[in-house]
Design a protein around this motif. Structure first.
Motif, PDB file in Angstrom:
ATOM      1  N   ASN A  59       0.824  -1.197   0.000  1.00  7.27           N
ATOM      2  CA  ASN A  59       0.000   0.000   0.000  1.00  7.27           C
ATOM      3  C   ASN A  59       0.866   1.258   0.000  1.00  7.27           C
ATOM      4  O   ASN A  59       0.963   1.959   1.002  1.00  7.27           O
ATOM      5  CB  ASN A  59      -0.928  -0.026   1.220  1.00  7.27           C
ATOM      6  CG  ASN A  59      -1.960   1.072   1.163  1.00  7.27           C
ATOM      7  OD1 ASN A  59      -2.284   1.551   0.087  1.00  7.27           O
ATOM      8  ND2 ASN A  59      -2.443   1.484   2.312  1.00  7.27           N
TER       9      ASN A  59
ATOM     10  N   ALA B   1      -7.169 -10.724   6.825  1.00  8.81           N
ATOM     11  CA  ALA B   1      -5.937  -9.943   6.882  1.00  8.81           C
ATOM     12  C   ALA B   1      -4.978 -10.578   7.872  1.00  8.81           C
ATOM     13  O   ALA B   1      -5.386 -11.218   8.831  1.00  8.81           O
ATOM     14  CB  ALA B   1      -6.249  -8.502   7.281  1.00  8.81           C
ATOM     15  N   GLN B   2      -3.710 -10.401   7.595  1.00 14.72           N
ATOM     16  CA  GLN B   2      -2.686 -10.960   8.471  1.00 14.72           C
ATOM     17  C   GLN B   2      -2.044  -9.860   9.295  1.00 14.72           C
ATOM     18  O   GLN B   2      -1.898  -8.731   8.823  1.00 14.72           O
ATOM     19  CB  GLN B   2      -1.589 -11.638   7.641  1.00 14.72           C
ATOM     20  CG  GLN B   2      -1.986 -12.954   7.017  1.00 14.72           C
ATOM     21  CD  GLN B   2      -2.912 -12.782   5.834  1.00 14.72           C
ATOM     22  OE1 GLN B   2      -2.724 -11.877   5.034  1.00 14.72           O
ATOM     23  NE2 GLN B   2      -3.907 -13.629   5.725  1.00 14.72           N
ATOM     24  N   SER B   3      -1.660 -10.191  10.511  1.00 13.34           N
ATOM     25  CA  SER B   3      -0.947  -9.221  11.345  1.00 13.34           C
ATOM     26  C   SER B   3      -0.061  -9.954  12.327  1.00 13.34           C
ATOM     27  O   SER B   3      -0.285 -11.131  12.637  1.00 13.34           O
ATOM     28  CB  SER B   3      -1.927  -8.313  12.100  1.00 13.34           C
ATOM     29  OG  SER B   3      -2.666  -9.049  13.043  1.00 13.34           O
ATOM     30  N   SER B  27      -3.969 -14.740  11.349  1.00 10.26           N
ATOM     31  CA  SER B  27      -3.926 -15.133   9.937  1.00 10.26           C
ATOM     32  C   SER B  27      -5.176 -15.920   9.587  1.00 10.26           C
ATOM     33  O   SER B  27      -5.614 -16.777  10.352  1.00 10.26           O
ATOM     34  CB  SER B  27      -2.688 -15.977   9.660  1.00 10.26           C
ATOM     35  OG  SER B  27      -2.661 -16.417   8.317  1.00 10.26           O
ATOM     36  N   SER B  28      -5.716 -15.670   8.423  1.00 11.35           N
ATOM     37  CA  SER B  28      -6.921 -16.367   7.976  1.00 11.35           C
ATOM     38  C   SER B  28      -6.589 -17.705   7.310  1.00 11.35           C
ATOM     39  O   SER B  28      -7.475 -18.501   7.038  1.00 11.35           O
ATOM     40  CB  SER B  28      -7.708 -15.486   7.006  1.00 11.35           C
ATOM     41  OG  SER B  28      -6.876 -15.095   5.930  1.00 11.35           O
ATOM     42  N   THR B 101       4.755 -10.223   6.441  1.00 14.64           N
ATOM     43  CA  THR B 101       4.196  -9.208   7.327  1.00 14.64           C
ATOM     44  C   THR B 101       4.975  -9.263   8.626  1.00 14.64           C
ATOM     45  O   THR B 101       5.060 -10.320   9.266  1.00 14.64           O
ATOM     46  CB  THR B 101       2.705  -9.476   7.581  1.00 14.64           C
ATOM     47  OG1 THR B 101       1.994  -9.448   6.337  1.00 14.64           O
ATOM     48  CG2 THR B 101       2.125  -8.421   8.511  1.00 14.64           C
TER      49      THR B 101
END
Lengths: 115, 112
Positions: A59, B1-3, B27-28, B101
Protein backbone atom coordinates in the motif's frame (compact mmCIF):
# COMPACT_ATOMS: atom_id res chain seq x y z
CA UNK A 1 27.43 -18.53 -2.91
CA UNK A 2 27.08 -14.78 -3.07
CA UNK A 3 24.30 -13.20 -1.08
CA UNK A 4 21.87 -10.45 -1.97
CA UNK A 5 23.62 -7.31 -3.13
CA UNK A 6 22.07 -3.89 -2.84
CA UNK A 7 23.59 -0.75 -4.28
CA UNK A 8 24.27 1.88 -3.25
CA UNK A 9 24.49 1.41 0.52
CA UNK A 10 23.90 5.06 1.28
CA UNK A 11 22.23 7.83 -0.67
CA UNK A 12 21.37 11.44 0.03
CA UNK A 13 18.82 13.14 -2.18
CA UNK A 14 16.93 16.41 -2.21
CA UNK A 15 13.15 16.71 -2.00
CA UNK A 16 11.56 16.51 -5.41
CA UNK A 17 14.33 14.46 -6.96
CA UNK A 18 13.99 10.86 -7.99
CA UNK A 19 16.12 7.89 -7.01
CA UNK A 20 16.82 4.39 -8.30
CA UNK A 21 17.96 1.56 -6.05
CA UNK A 22 19.34 -1.72 -7.29
CA UNK A 23 19.15 -5.29 -6.00
CA UNK A 24 20.92 -8.38 -7.30
CA UNK A 25 19.37 -11.54 -5.86
CA UNK A 26 21.05 -14.81 -5.04
CA UNK A 27 21.95 -16.72 -8.17
CA UNK A 28 19.01 -18.86 -9.26
CA UNK A 29 16.43 -16.92 -7.29
CA UNK A 30 13.62 -15.51 -9.39
CA UNK A 31 11.68 -13.59 -6.76
CA UNK A 32 12.70 -10.18 -5.47
CA UNK A 33 10.71 -8.29 -2.86
CA UNK A 34 11.26 -4.78 -1.57
CA UNK A 35 10.57 -3.47 1.92
CA UNK A 36 10.75 -0.04 3.49
CA UNK A 37 11.95 0.23 7.09
CA UNK A 38 11.36 3.37 9.13
CA UNK A 39 11.37 3.98 12.90
CA UNK A 40 7.73 5.03 12.83
CA UNK A 41 6.16 2.48 10.48
CA UNK A 42 8.54 -0.45 10.88
CA UNK A 43 9.01 -2.89 8.03
CA UNK A 44 6.48 -2.49 5.25
CA UNK A 45 6.14 -4.48 2.05
CA UNK A 46 6.48 -2.47 -1.15
CA UNK A 47 6.21 -5.02 -3.96
CA UNK A 48 7.38 -8.38 -5.26
CA UNK A 49 8.66 -9.26 -8.69
CA UNK A 50 8.86 -12.77 -10.09
CA UNK A 51 10.15 -13.55 -13.56
CA UNK A 52 9.95 -9.88 -14.57
CA UNK A 53 6.31 -9.52 -13.47
CA UNK A 54 4.98 -7.70 -10.46
CA UNK A 55 3.25 -10.37 -8.45
CA UNK A 56 2.22 -8.49 -5.35
CA UNK A 57 2.04 -4.88 -4.28
CA UNK A 58 1.86 -3.13 -0.94
CA UNK A 59 0.00 0.00 0.00
CA UNK A 60 2.34 2.69 -1.27
CA UNK A 61 1.68 5.62 -3.62
CA UNK A 62 2.39 5.39 -7.30
CA UNK A 63 5.64 7.34 -6.82
CA UNK A 64 7.12 4.00 -5.80
CA UNK A 65 7.71 1.67 -8.70
CA UNK A 66 9.92 -1.20 -9.61
CA UNK A 67 10.98 -3.54 -12.30
CA UNK A 68 12.83 -6.77 -12.76
CA UNK A 69 15.17 -7.72 -15.54
CA UNK A 70 15.61 -11.05 -17.30
CA UNK A 71 18.62 -11.84 -15.08
CA UNK A 72 16.36 -11.35 -12.01
CA UNK A 73 18.10 -8.16 -10.94
CA UNK A 74 15.59 -5.63 -9.74
CA UNK A 75 15.41 -1.88 -9.42
CA UNK A 76 13.03 0.28 -7.50
CA UNK A 77 12.40 3.89 -8.27
CA UNK A 78 10.97 6.63 -6.13
CA UNK A 79 9.95 9.82 -7.91
CA UNK A 80 9.30 13.25 -6.45
CA UNK A 81 11.01 12.41 -3.19
CA UNK A 82 9.49 13.54 0.09
CA UNK A 83 11.16 13.86 3.48
CA UNK A 84 9.07 10.92 4.67
CA UNK A 85 10.71 8.66 2.11
CA UNK A 86 13.87 8.65 4.21
CA UNK A 87 14.26 5.03 5.20
CA UNK A 88 16.25 1.85 4.93
CA UNK A 89 15.12 0.01 1.79
CA UNK A 90 15.62 -3.72 1.97
CA UNK A 91 15.55 -6.21 -0.83
CA UNK A 92 14.70 -9.86 -0.25
CA UNK A 93 15.52 -12.72 -2.58
CA UNK A 94 13.78 -16.08 -2.70
CA UNK A 95 13.39 -18.92 -5.13
CA UNK A 96 9.80 -17.82 -5.69
CA UNK A 97 8.33 -21.28 -5.63
CA UNK A 98 7.01 -20.97 -2.08
CA UNK A 99 6.11 -24.09 -0.17
CA UNK A 100 7.75 -25.57 2.89
CA UNK A 101 11.21 -24.59 1.70
CA UNK A 102 10.41 -20.88 1.46
CA UNK A 103 13.15 -18.63 2.78
CA UNK A 104 13.71 -14.95 2.11
CA UNK A 105 17.29 -13.73 2.14
CA UNK A 106 17.82 -10.05 2.73
CA UNK A 107 20.43 -7.66 1.47
CA UNK A 108 22.14 -5.12 3.69
CA UNK A 109 19.83 -2.40 2.49
CA UNK A 110 20.14 1.06 1.01
CA UNK A 111 19.90 3.91 3.48
CA UNK A 112 18.11 6.79 1.72
CA UNK A 113 18.14 10.21 3.30
CA UNK A 114 15.96 12.93 1.77
CA UNK A 115 16.92 16.51 2.69
CA UNK B 1 -5.94 -9.94 6.88
CA UNK B 2 -2.69 -10.96 8.47
CA UNK B 3 -0.95 -9.22 11.35
CA UNK B 4 1.91 -9.79 13.75
CA UNK B 5 2.22 -8.31 17.23
CA UNK B 6 5.43 -8.34 19.21
CA UNK B 7 4.94 -7.61 22.90
CA UNK B 8 7.61 -5.30 24.21
CA UNK B 9 9.61 -3.00 21.97
CA UNK B 10 12.61 -3.27 24.29
CA UNK B 11 13.84 -6.14 26.44
CA UNK B 12 16.80 -6.03 28.80
CA UNK B 13 18.42 -9.26 29.98
CA UNK B 14 21.55 -10.12 31.91
CA UNK B 15 24.26 -12.13 30.25
CA UNK B 16 23.54 -15.80 30.92
CA UNK B 17 19.83 -15.24 31.59
CA UNK B 18 16.89 -16.53 29.58
CA UNK B 19 15.86 -14.54 26.55
CA UNK B 20 12.11 -14.60 25.82
CA UNK B 21 10.65 -12.56 22.97
CA UNK B 22 6.91 -12.72 22.42
CA UNK B 23 5.10 -12.87 19.11
CA UNK B 24 1.40 -13.29 18.42
CA UNK B 25 -0.11 -13.51 14.97
CA UNK B 26 -3.41 -13.31 13.21
CA UNK B 27 -3.93 -15.13 9.94
CA UNK B 28 -6.92 -16.37 7.98
CA UNK B 29 -4.86 -19.19 6.48
CA UNK B 30 -2.26 -21.52 8.02
CA UNK B 31 0.78 -19.30 8.36
CA UNK B 32 4.46 -19.76 7.88
CA UNK B 33 6.26 -17.92 10.68
CA UNK B 34 9.80 -16.60 10.91
CA UNK B 35 12.13 -14.88 13.31
CA UNK B 36 14.77 -12.55 11.92
CA UNK B 37 17.58 -10.66 13.65
CA UNK B 38 18.92 -7.29 12.57
CA UNK B 39 22.22 -5.77 13.71
CA UNK B 40 22.76 -2.01 13.35
CA UNK B 41 22.90 -0.83 9.75
CA UNK B 42 22.50 -4.37 8.48
CA UNK B 43 19.84 -6.38 6.72
CA UNK B 44 17.77 -9.15 8.25
CA UNK B 45 19.20 -12.56 9.03
CA UNK B 46 16.91 -15.55 9.36
CA UNK B 47 17.07 -17.20 12.79
CA UNK B 48 14.44 -19.88 12.30
CA UNK B 49 11.20 -20.70 10.53
CA UNK B 50 7.99 -22.66 11.08
CA UNK B 51 6.38 -24.16 8.01
CA UNK B 52 3.80 -26.57 9.48
CA UNK B 53 6.18 -29.38 10.39
CA UNK B 54 7.41 -29.71 13.99
CA UNK B 55 5.92 -27.13 16.34
CA UNK B 56 9.21 -26.68 18.23
CA UNK B 57 11.69 -25.15 15.86
CA UNK B 58 15.42 -24.84 16.48
CA UNK B 59 17.40 -22.13 14.79
CA UNK B 60 20.86 -20.69 14.68
CA UNK B 61 22.85 -19.30 17.61
CA UNK B 62 20.95 -21.38 20.18
CA UNK B 63 17.53 -19.85 19.54
CA UNK B 64 14.32 -21.83 19.35
CA UNK B 65 10.63 -21.05 19.01
CA UNK B 66 7.42 -22.92 19.65
CA UNK B 67 4.34 -22.61 17.46
CA UNK B 68 1.13 -22.72 19.50
CA UNK B 69 -1.92 -22.60 17.29
CA UNK B 70 -4.37 -22.40 20.21
CA UNK B 71 -2.60 -19.28 21.47
CA UNK B 72 -1.70 -17.94 18.00
CA UNK B 73 1.80 -17.47 19.32
CA UNK B 74 5.34 -18.07 18.14
CA UNK B 75 7.59 -16.96 21.00
CA UNK B 76 11.37 -16.97 20.62
CA UNK B 77 13.65 -18.19 23.41
CA UNK B 78 17.31 -18.70 24.16
CA UNK B 79 18.33 -20.31 27.44
CA UNK B 80 21.42 -18.21 28.05
CA UNK B 81 21.96 -14.72 26.63
CA UNK B 82 25.29 -13.71 25.19
CA UNK B 83 26.54 -10.18 24.61
CA UNK B 84 26.46 -10.85 20.87
CA UNK B 85 22.66 -11.35 21.08
CA UNK B 86 22.17 -7.61 21.45
CA UNK B 87 20.21 -6.69 18.33
CA UNK B 88 16.67 -6.13 17.08
CA UNK B 89 14.46 -9.14 16.50
CA UNK B 90 11.52 -9.35 14.15
CA UNK B 91 8.74 -11.90 13.96
CA UNK B 92 7.24 -12.29 10.49
CA UNK B 93 4.34 -14.11 8.89
CA UNK B 94 3.93 -15.35 5.37
CA UNK B 95 0.45 -16.24 4.20
CA UNK B 96 -0.28 -16.33 0.49
CA UNK B 97 2.45 -15.36 -1.94
CA UNK B 98 5.90 -14.32 -0.84
CA UNK B 99 4.87 -11.21 1.10
CA UNK B 100 6.14 -11.08 4.66
CA UNK B 101 4.20 -9.21 7.33
CA UNK B 102 6.44 -8.09 10.16
CA UNK B 103 5.88 -7.28 13.78
CA UNK B 104 7.15 -4.01 15.18
CA UNK B 105 10.40 -5.50 16.41
CA UNK B 106 11.95 -6.03 19.84
CA UNK B 107 15.29 -4.51 20.67
CA UNK B 108 17.34 -6.68 23.03
CA UNK B 109 19.89 -5.19 25.39
CA UNK B 110 22.26 -7.60 27.12
CA UNK B 111 23.78 -6.43 30.38
CA UNK B 112 27.13 -7.83 31.52
Amino acid sequence: KAGVTQTPRYLIKTRGQQVTLSCSPISGHRSVSWYQQTPGQGLQFLFEYFSETQRNKGNFPGRFSGRQFSNSRSEMNVSTLELGDSALYLCASSSGTGGLNFEAFFGQGTRLTVV
Amino acid sequence: AQSVTQLGSHVSVSEGALVLLRCNYSSSVPPYLFWYVQYPNQGLQLLLKYTSAATLVKGINGFEAEFKKSETSFHLTKPSAHMSDAAEYFCALKAAGNKLTFGGGTRVLVKP
